[in-house]
Design an enzyme around this catalytic site. Sequence first.
Site, PDB file in Angstrom:
ATOM      1  N   SER A 115       0.816  -1.204   0.000  1.00 21.18           N
ATOM      2  CA  SER A 115       0.000   0.000   0.000  1.00 21.18           C
ATOM      3  C   SER A 115       0.857   1.265   0.000  1.00 21.18           C
ATOM      4  O   SER A 115       1.600   1.515  -0.931  1.00 21.18           O
ATOM      5  CB  SER A 115      -0.950  -0.043   1.202  1.00 21.18           C
ATOM      6  OG  SER A 115      -1.910   0.970   1.139  1.00 21.18           O
ATOM      7  N   ASP A 254      -2.267   5.989  -3.483  1.00 23.75           N
ATOM      8  CA  ASP A 254      -1.200   5.266  -2.798  1.00 23.75           C
ATOM      9  C   ASP A 254      -0.689   4.163  -3.720  1.00 23.75           C
ATOM     10  O   ASP A 254      -1.123   4.029  -4.863  1.00 23.75           O
ATOM     11  CB  ASP A 254      -1.670   4.724  -1.448  1.00 23.75           C
ATOM     12  CG  ASP A 254      -2.762   3.675  -1.567  1.00 23.75           C
ATOM     13  OD1 ASP A 254      -3.387   3.579  -2.636  1.00 23.75           O
ATOM     14  OD2 ASP A 254      -2.996   2.946  -0.588  1.00 23.75           O
ATOM     15  N   ASP A 256      -1.003   0.975  -4.084  1.00 25.84           N
ATOM     16  CA  ASP A 256      -1.879  -0.030  -4.695  1.00 25.84           C
ATOM     17  C   ASP A 256      -3.218   0.545  -5.127  1.00 25.84           C
ATOM     18  O   ASP A 256      -4.113  -0.194  -5.541  1.00 25.84           O
ATOM     19  CB  ASP A 256      -2.086  -1.222  -3.761  1.00 25.84           C
ATOM     20  CG  ASP A 256      -2.877  -0.865  -2.502  1.00 25.84           C
ATOM     21  OD1 ASP A 256      -2.856   0.317  -2.104  1.00 25.84           O
ATOM     22  OD2 ASP A 256      -3.501  -1.763  -1.909  1.00 25.84           O
ATOM     23  N   ASP A 258      -5.866   1.780  -3.722  1.00 25.44           N
ATOM     24  CA  ASP A 258      -7.165   1.533  -3.096  1.00 25.44           C
ATOM     25  C   ASP A 258      -7.638   2.741  -2.299  1.00 25.44           C
ATOM     26  O   ASP A 258      -8.740   2.723  -1.739  1.00 25.44           O
ATOM     27  CB  ASP A 258      -7.157   0.272  -2.226  1.00 25.44           C
ATOM     28  CG  ASP A 258      -6.272   0.379  -0.995  1.00 25.44           C
ATOM     29  OD1 ASP A 258      -5.457   1.328  -0.913  1.00 25.44           O
ATOM     30  OD2 ASP A 258      -6.372  -0.501  -0.117  1.00 25.44           O
TER      31      ASP A 258
END
Length: 465
Positions: A115, A254, A256, A258
């Site tokens: 993340s 960020d 990833d 999400d």
Amino acid sequence: MLVWREESTMTGQQPIRFGTDGIRGRAGELLTPNLALSLGYWVGEVLRQTTDAPQRPFIIGQDSRNSSDMLATALAAGLTAAGFEVWHVGLCPTPCIAYLTATTEAIGGAMISASHNPPADNGIKIFGSDGSKLCPDLQKEIEAHLNAGRSLPYREDWGHLHHRPELVQRYRHAVQAPLQDRQPLRGLRVVLDLAWGSAVAVTPTVFHALGAEVIALHDRADGNRINVNCGSTYLEPLQQAVREARAAMGFAFDGDADRVLAVDSQGRVVDGDHILYFWGQQLQSQAQLPKDLIVATVMSNLGFERAWQARGGQLVRAAVGDQYVHAEMLRHGAMLGGEQSGHILCRHYGVGGDGLLTAVHLATLVQDSGLSLAQLRDQSFTPYPQILRNVRVEDRQRRLRWQECEPLQRMIAKAQLDMGDRGRVLVRASGTEPVIRVMVEAEQQNIADYWTETLVQTVSAHLAA
């Protein structure tokens, strides 16, 4: 029976535990190929018990970190050793894996990512067949297998690894298709900070398809630079680019993708609390927000809470972590929830945070309002001064048992007594990093500054030493 002997994952290590966002740590130290292989095998064995159709595929995606290929391949080896067909889609956002597991009849999915963490870290998030993160009971069962250090049994019904990068485009289409004919972002100049990570895979394409003029920062996959001085945890490059380009708004993702944070045309931050407020207003006006209730977290700003209550709304606070937000949403029948950090969940769209979907929804909401994002921000709420500091505490047991530290508890009580209902204190152990997080919120900046520094010194003296 022949057995394939595997080194115990506990050798020289603390027991393996799922945190608030999967298993996360330094790649090559906590997260080794041996651990990923064992994890893949035992995830497969545990998931096999949950279905009457064990031949369903398992889907793996990853971010751009240098260690992601290694961990994805090792995880896939464990799953194929357990007899599963594995579809590896390659670079993609985490919500892509959640979407694909829920729409392709997969038995489960995994995302290799840490993340917002630095490039040297990595993590493995596991999803169930409905696209939500694996339930705690199944996590504990997997932990027990990992920490027992068992040998991995030899099977004759191996699975196979299939490279399926084209599946990422199914996710992209699902985000853009409902809006593409309307072209809601036509004429909108927007800056996207892709953080050298997963957002690179689809985000600029979607914004272009919806009519936006896109200026992209950090716009290729780079495992050495993912999240470094960029993205949702470092907004300065985005703020500067938005002002220089005279853009209407900007979005920072960020690693990833999400979660997402926004900035307005003046470079001011529009965080998850603001996004929840705008989205909540919209749903409220459409009579689509049951009980006018939003689920936020303990980190959400008091200014947001009081402004939402002034609109007749209710705000329920969950623990930090989108799975806890999701659980509270289910408990209260809520349609909307999220975190100040930019994880936004709307049950119209699925069960997890999705940075791309949130950014598209916010940009469309702004365009449809006839106002600018800056004007909407001005009309929303005034945040209380809020300070968040991280204190590194290497000793895991001290982090997890920080509430037993009496000097710290006395200082927290003193701070809360001093501020009364004009402020609040939150101290917690991070579920993703070796830190204790100290947050203080107060009506006046000097009071927030004072109690933050006092509490940070107390944590440093009694836990970090």
